[in-house]
Design an enzyme around this catalytic site. Structure first.
Site, PDB file in Angstrom:
ATOM      1  N   ASN A   1       0.875  -1.170   0.000  1.00 19.34           N
ATOM      2  CA  ASN A   1       0.000   0.000   0.000  1.00 19.34           C
ATOM      3  C   ASN A   1       0.912   1.219   0.000  1.00 19.34           C
ATOM      4  O   ASN A   1       1.517   1.546   1.014  1.00 19.34           O
ATOM      5  CB  ASN A   1      -0.891  -0.016   1.251  1.00 19.34           C
ATOM      6  CG  ASN A   1      -1.690   1.277   1.405  1.00 19.34           C
ATOM      7  OD1 ASN A   1      -1.735   2.109   0.495  1.00 19.34           O
ATOM      8  ND2 ASN A   1      -2.322   1.444   2.556  1.00 19.34           N
TER       9      ASN A   1
ATOM     10  N   LYS B   1       0.168   4.226  -0.177  1.00 18.99           N
ATOM     11  CA  LYS B   1      -0.442   5.422   0.422  1.00 18.99           C
ATOM     12  C   LYS B   1      -0.207   6.619  -0.522  1.00 18.99           C
ATOM     13  O   LYS B   1      -0.145   6.424  -1.734  1.00 18.99           O
ATOM     14  CB  LYS B   1       0.092   5.644   1.841  1.00 18.99           C
ATOM     15  CG  LYS B   1      -0.078   4.357   2.691  1.00 18.99           C
ATOM     16  CD  LYS B   1       0.092   4.540   4.158  1.00 18.99           C
ATOM     17  CE  LYS B   1      -0.152   3.197   4.861  1.00 18.99           C
ATOM     18  NZ  LYS B   1      -0.076   3.295   6.321  1.00 18.99           N
TER      19      LYS B   1
ATOM     20  N   HIS C   1      -9.546   1.297   4.937  1.00 23.63           N
ATOM     21  CA  HIS C   1      -8.249   1.463   5.606  1.00 23.63           C
ATOM     22  C   HIS C   1      -8.435   2.405   6.798  1.00 23.63           C
ATOM     23  O   HIS C   1      -9.209   3.355   6.718  1.00 23.63           O
ATOM     24  CB  HIS C   1      -7.209   2.022   4.630  1.00 23.63           C
ATOM     25  CG  HIS C   1      -5.823   1.980   5.195  1.00 23.63           C
ATOM     26  ND1 HIS C   1      -5.365   2.933   6.087  1.00 23.63           N
ATOM     27  CD2 HIS C   1      -4.817   1.083   5.045  1.00 23.63           C
ATOM     28  CE1 HIS C   1      -4.119   2.615   6.440  1.00 23.63           C
ATOM     29  NE2 HIS C   1      -3.764   1.498   5.821  1.00 23.63           N
TER      30      HIS C   1
ATOM     31  N   GLU D   1      -6.811   4.787   7.844  1.00 24.30           N
ATOM     32  CA  GLU D   1      -6.597   6.212   7.551  1.00 24.30           C
ATOM     33  C   GLU D   1      -7.829   6.820   6.887  1.00 24.30           C
ATOM     34  O   GLU D   1      -8.104   8.009   7.051  1.00 24.30           O
ATOM     35  CB  GLU D   1      -5.332   6.377   6.685  1.00 24.30           C
ATOM     36  CG  GLU D   1      -4.081   6.127   7.530  1.00 24.30           C
ATOM     37  CD  GLU D   1      -2.905   5.552   6.770  1.00 24.30           C
ATOM     38  OE1 GLU D   1      -2.864   5.628   5.533  1.00 24.30           O
ATOM     39  OE2 GLU D   1      -2.007   4.998   7.438  1.00 24.30           O
TER      40      GLU D   1
ATOM     41  N   GLU E   1      -5.362  -4.838  10.472  1.00 25.97           N
ATOM     42  CA  GLU E   1      -4.323  -3.831  10.699  1.00 25.97           C
ATOM     43  C   GLU E   1      -4.598  -3.110  12.007  1.00 25.97           C
ATOM     44  O   GLU E   1      -5.392  -2.161  12.039  1.00 25.97           O
ATOM     45  CB  GLU E   1      -4.319  -2.805   9.557  1.00 25.97           C
ATOM     46  CG  GLU E   1      -4.001  -3.393   8.204  1.00 25.97           C
ATOM     47  CD  GLU E   1      -3.388  -2.350   7.277  1.00 25.97           C
ATOM     48  OE1 GLU E   1      -2.283  -2.605   6.799  1.00 25.97           O
ATOM     49  OE2 GLU E   1      -3.996  -1.280   7.060  1.00 25.97           O
TER      50      GLU E   1
ATOM     51  N   GLY F   1       2.642   2.238  10.810  1.00 23.60           N
ATOM     52  CA  GLY F   1       3.613   3.323  10.678  1.00 23.60           C
ATOM     53  C   GLY F   1       4.333   3.660  11.971  1.00 23.60           C
ATOM     54  O   GLY F   1       5.013   4.679  12.063  1.00 23.60           O
TER      55      GLY F   1
ATOM     56  N   SER G   1       3.463  -2.192  10.314  1.00 24.82           N
ATOM     57  CA  SER G   1       4.915  -2.277  10.539  1.00 24.82           C
ATOM     58  C   SER G   1       5.497  -3.648  10.191  1.00 24.82           C
ATOM     59  O   SER G   1       6.420  -4.124  10.847  1.00 24.82           O
ATOM     60  CB  SER G   1       5.261  -1.889  11.977  1.00 24.82           C
ATOM     61  OG  SER G   1       4.887  -0.546  12.220  1.00 24.82           O
TER      62      SER G   1
END
Ligand code: 13P
Length: 249
Positions: free
Chosen positions: A8, A10, A93, A95, A164, A170, A208
């Protein structure tokens, strides 16, 4: 069932960097045993189609609209993604949930739109740190997945799920293989209750994941692949994660 490793990107990349990255990936990809894909920003889908058509590396989008078409400025429909031969679209996701207010219902509709366009939705679920600390992990991921299962019904067997944990994204703080496996087992059981074909649904781990921890995570019985953020932007790291898929998988 082959393991699936998805990058991904991003909101990263550019025409030149993308070309160099996928060229390096194509050179280093193993011939068989594992499936790999990259989910790229919308403007680069045409570039991926051009560079990757006929190659072993699949491509996809990072979102798909919950709407079919019309006055939705800035949105991209699943049908449009189909025009660029996307195999996958991430939906839900964290985010998107966090910064764009996507609800479980919206995510479920997005998954349904993707399926209707012949695109495999990669449905992302995961708890925040506060939710984990409050002992609500299971409740949260089950609620997020239930919404999708309820909406897509008999097509549930066609989805990919990605667990996730938000606190691992991250941050360099990966879930331990035991923590991840425990949640994957919960999701597997939920899928088994929903469809007779749960055995063919891949449940990816993301957060991660890197060359140092991938092998141990991918050895867990209910971890069927990975969804990689940061490490997918560097060809050697992404290839190293792909190479760490256990041989028997
Ligand atoms: P990182 O691998 O950078 O933690 O990102 C994970 C992720 O969000 C993939 O979708």
């Amino acid at each position: 069932m082959k393991k699936l490793i998805v990058g991904n990107w991003k909101m990263n990349g550019g025409l030149l960097e993308n070309a160099a990255l996928v060229q390096a990936l194509l050179q280093g990809l193993p011939r068989a045993g594992v499936e790999a894909a990259v989910c790229v920003p919308m403007p680069y889908l045409g570039q991926m189609q051009q560079l990757l058509q006929g190659s072993p590396l699949a491509w996809g989008a990072q979102d798909a609209s919950a709407h079919e078409q019309g006055a939705y400025t800035g949105e991209t429909s699943a049908t449009m993604l189909r025009d660029f031969a996307c195999r996958y679209a991430l939906v839900g996701h964290s985010e998107r949930r966090q910064y764009h207010g996507e609800s479980d219902d919206t995510v479920a509709t997005k998954a349904q739109r993707a399926l209707a366009a012949g695109i495999t939705p990669i449905v992302c679920v995961g708890e925040t740190l506060a939710e984990r600390q409050a002992g609500r992990t299971e409740l949260v991921v089950k609620r997020q997945l239930a919404s999708v299962v309820h909406t897509v019904g008999h097509c549930t067997s066609e989805i990919v799920v990605a667990y996730e944990p938000v606190w691992a994204i991250g941050t360099g703080q990966t879930a331990t293989p035991e923590q991840a496996q425990a949640v994957h087992a919960v999701l597997r059981a939920q899928l088994q209750a929903a469809t007779a074909h749960a055995g063919r649904i891949r449940i990816l781990y993301g957060g991660s994941m890197n060359p140092a921890n991938a092998a141990e995570l991918l050895r867990q019985p209910d971890i069927d692949g990975g969804l990689i953020g940061g490490a997918s932007l560097k060809a050697p790291e992404f290839l190293s994660i792909i190479a760490s898929v256990p041989a028997a998988a």
